[in-house]
Design an enzyme around this catalytic site. Structure first.
Site, PDB file in Angstrom:
ATOM      1  N   HIS A  32       0.681  -1.174   0.358  1.00 38.16           N
ATOM      2  CA  HIS A  32      -0.023  -0.015  -0.274  1.00 38.16           C
ATOM      3  C   HIS A  32       0.804   1.312   0.383  1.00 38.16           C
ATOM      4  O   HIS A  32       0.195   2.354   0.175  1.00 38.16           O
ATOM      5  CB  HIS A  32      -1.147   0.025   1.183  1.00 38.16           C
ATOM      6  CG  HIS A  32      -2.045  -0.995   0.400  1.00 38.16           C
ATOM      7  ND1 HIS A  32      -3.418  -0.547   0.576  1.00 38.16           N
ATOM      8  CD2 HIS A  32      -2.251  -2.101   1.151  1.00 38.16           C
ATOM      9  CE1 HIS A  32      -4.345  -1.413   0.569  1.00 38.16           C
ATOM     10  NE2 HIS A  32      -3.227  -2.579   0.718  1.00 38.16           N
ATOM     11  N   ASP A  34       1.979   2.627  -3.215  1.00 37.25           N
ATOM     12  CA  ASP A  34       2.379   3.230  -4.548  1.00 37.25           C
ATOM     13  C   ASP A  34       1.181   4.413  -4.390  1.00 37.25           C
ATOM     14  O   ASP A  34       2.095   5.291  -4.361  1.00 37.25           O
ATOM     15  CB  ASP A  34       1.680   2.287  -5.116  1.00 37.25           C
ATOM     16  CG  ASP A  34       0.584   1.717  -5.407  1.00 37.25           C
ATOM     17  OD1 ASP A  34      -0.040   1.267  -4.012  1.00 37.25           O
ATOM     18  OD2 ASP A  34      -0.277   1.161  -6.135  1.00 37.25           O
ATOM     19  N   SER A 119      -8.700 -13.219  -9.128  1.00 39.24           N
ATOM     20  CA  SER A 119      -8.992 -13.058  -7.344  1.00 39.24           C
ATOM     21  C   SER A 119      -8.212 -13.473  -5.979  1.00 39.24           C
ATOM     22  O   SER A 119      -8.161 -13.742  -5.123  1.00 39.24           O
ATOM     23  CB  SER A 119     -10.097 -13.365  -7.135  1.00 39.24           C
ATOM     24  OG  SER A 119     -11.059 -12.701  -7.746  1.00 39.24           O
ATOM     25  N   SER A 125      -6.154  -8.763 -13.515  1.00 38.54           N
ATOM     26  CA  SER A 125      -6.643  -7.699 -14.054  1.00 38.54           C
ATOM     27  C   SER A 125      -5.840  -6.948 -15.135  1.00 38.54           C
ATOM     28  O   SER A 125      -6.713  -6.346 -15.581  1.00 38.54           O
ATOM     29  CB  SER A 125      -7.537  -6.979 -13.405  1.00 38.54           C
ATOM     30  OG  SER A 125      -6.839  -6.574 -11.763  1.00 38.54           O
ATOM     31  N   GLU A 157      -9.352   1.038 -13.075  1.00 32.32           N
ATOM     32  CA  GLU A 157      -9.452   0.917 -11.497  1.00 32.32           C
ATOM     33  C   GLU A 157     -10.146   1.946 -10.789  1.00 32.32           C
ATOM     34  O   GLU A 157     -11.360   1.793 -10.638  1.00 32.32           O
ATOM     35  CB  GLU A 157      -8.492   0.139 -10.639  1.00 32.32           C
ATOM     36  CG  GLU A 157      -7.200  -0.878 -11.977  1.00 32.32           C
ATOM     37  CD  GLU A 157      -7.866  -2.392 -11.731  1.00 32.32           C
ATOM     38  OE1 GLU A 157      -8.685  -2.290 -10.633  1.00 32.32           O
ATOM     39  OE2 GLU A 157      -7.269  -3.218 -12.446  1.00 32.32           O
ATOM     40  N   ASP A 169       0.229  -2.714  -9.563  1.00 30.89           N
ATOM     41  CA  ASP A 169      -0.144  -3.736 -10.542  1.00 30.89           C
ATOM     42  C   ASP A 169       0.376  -3.183 -12.232  1.00 30.89           C
ATOM     43  O   ASP A 169       1.155  -4.076 -12.532  1.00 30.89           O
ATOM     44  CB  ASP A 169      -1.254  -3.813 -10.718  1.00 30.89           C
ATOM     45  CG  ASP A 169      -1.742  -4.253  -9.336  1.00 30.89           C
ATOM     46  OD1 ASP A 169      -0.552  -4.165  -7.719  1.00 30.89           O
ATOM     47  OD2 ASP A 169      -3.259  -4.127  -9.063  1.00 30.89           O
ATOM     48  N   TYR A 219     -10.731  -1.076   1.485  1.00 28.85           N
ATOM     49  CA  TYR A 219      -9.042  -1.096   0.642  1.00 28.85           C
ATOM     50  C   TYR A 219      -9.181   0.975   0.283  1.00 28.85           C
ATOM     51  O   TYR A 219      -8.506   1.564   1.061  1.00 28.85           O
ATOM     52  CB  TYR A 219      -8.731  -0.860  -1.326  1.00 28.85           C
ATOM     53  CG  TYR A 219      -7.715  -0.581  -1.609  1.00 28.85           C
ATOM     54  CD1 TYR A 219      -6.797  -2.104  -1.690  1.00 28.85           C
ATOM     55  CD2 TYR A 219      -7.776   0.671  -2.412  1.00 28.85           C
ATOM     56  CE1 TYR A 219      -5.464  -1.611  -2.792  1.00 28.85           C
ATOM     57  CE2 TYR A 219      -7.020   0.499  -3.027  1.00 28.85           C
ATOM     58  CZ  TYR A 219      -5.331  -0.216  -3.480  1.00 28.85           C
ATOM     59  OH  TYR A 219      -3.915   0.155  -3.579  1.00 28.85           O
TER      60      TYR A 219
END
Length: 387
Positions: A32, A34, A119, A125, A157, A169, A219
């Site tokens: 977390h 980024d 997932s 994704s 996203e 990602d 999130y």
């Protein structure tokens, strides 16, 4: 890719003209960080999503997913409508983001295959977004930098799906280098350097089988907590923009400026940025044991400070700590389910993974999915030969 081409030709009775493959990724350290403009160690993996297509007349698009045999259809006139519930939402979202950048969308028939687990926290994704984007822009001769293509994937996203993810990602999928862990700076959006694991070591990836679904998780709430903490800390330390700018010592000195929850969220992110920098030094010096301990430390922080772990993920890490073959392990990705990564000697990786799988099933009744991940190359696209 050739097998996908043959399946496409058999199904659509035509030949695809362009293809691309994009890997999934492992977040090695920098959980977390980024979207806090921080630092991350990550790698592309050998498992990829492959995408091929041929342009067609009209406005109707068809995508055949050869993983499960489903066919997805959408119309270019409907790109701005609510995202569908199937995987075409990532492709539609990418078309939207490319269109914002001046790309002229066109109708096509496409086929896809993927070895990136769904997932699980390996960014299936993002791999699809990148593969689709690379193929379409490559065919059209549309000039777009890797960094901006990554931002387009992030836009899918953020803007289309409503998830406030960072850039890790898509960036890892595009910039990954074979046999290397990349160190990235998400303020300047660049790769700072690459780091090799010492010879003879590998990552065993063990999927908790608790579905990792960020849209349904906390999130976005975690991101809001980080932003609130950063805003309050900036009042104490003028010039600080995000948690990336705060040192562990500064955070402790300003602890009373934050709520207890904000402090723990900040402690995780600040600590992760610090661990990334420590890890880079340890890898450069060949200290694999010290590097492994940082993985355990990272997971402990996820569990206690960021609260993005789960009982299943914690069980896997406790099993890892009890096995002498494992040098370090942690959840990887957004958390709230998905995978754990385990640093082990390469020649012991398969046996280790099976031991963990057996123990995990005994403790939870859940049959884990395991893989041994190679550090793969970044995404690439190319024109396909015509029959």
């Amino acid at each position: 890719m050739q097998q996908l081409v043959e399946k496409f030709e058999a199904y659509f009775k035509m030949s695809p003209v362009w293809g691309a493959k994009a890997p999934g990724r492992l977040e090695v350290l920098g959980n977390h960080t980024d979207y806090n403009e921080g630092f991350v160690l990550s790698c592309a993996v050998g498992q990829t999503t492959d995408f091929v297509f041929a342009p067609v007349d009209g406005t109707g698009c068809t995508v055949k997913d050869f993983r499960d045999g489903t066919e997805m259809n959408f119309d270019l006139a409907d790109l701005d409508k609510k995202p569908p519930r199937n995987g075409s939402k990532y492709i539609i979202g990418m078309l939207n983001e490319l269109r914002k950048r001046g790309f002229k969308v066109f109708a096509f028939k496409a086929g896809l295959e993927s070895k990136v687990p769904l997932s699980a926290g390996m960014s299936s994704s993002a791999a699809l977004e990148v593969a689709c984007g690379l193929a379409l822009t490559g065919y059209a001769g549309f000039e777009i930098s890797k960094a901006d293509l990554a931002r387009a994937g992030q836009g899918v996203e953020n803007n289309f799906l409503g998830l406030k993810t960072g850039l890790l990602d898509q960036f890892s999928s595009l910039f990954g280098e074979k046999e290397s862990i990349i160190e990235s700076d998400f303020r300047t959006v660049e790769v700072l350097g690459t780091h090799a694991l010492p010879p003879g070591y590998a990552f065993a990836v063990i999927n908790s089988m608790k579905k990792h679904t960020l849209v349904d998780s906390d999130y976005n709430v975690r991101r809001e907590d980080c932003e609130k903490a950063a805003e309050k800390l900036a009042a104490v330390y003028p010039g600080a923009k995000t948690l990336r700018d705060i040192s562990p010592e500064q955070l402790e000195n300003a602890k009373n400026a934050l709520t207890e929850r904000e402090y723990r969220r900040a402690k995780h992110v600040v600590g992760e940025c610090f661990r990334v920098k420590q890890a880079a030094k340890l890898l450069a010096g060949g200290d694999i044991a010290g590097f492994g301990q940082l993985l355990f430390d990272s997971h402990d922080s996820s569990r206690m400070n960021f609260e993005n772990s789960t009982a299943e993920l914690d069980t896997l890490i406790e099993i890892a700590k009890a096995d002498e073959a494992c040098l370090g392990a942690r959840l990887s990705g957004g958390g709230f389910g998905g995978i754990t990564i385990h640093l082990v000697k390469a020649d012991e990786a398969a046996a280790y993974a099976e031991r963990v799988k057996k123990e995990y099933a005994g403790q939870t009744g859940i049959e884990a999915e395991v893989f041994i991940c190679s550090l793969g190359a970044g995404a690439r696209g190319n024109k396909l030969p015509q029959a």
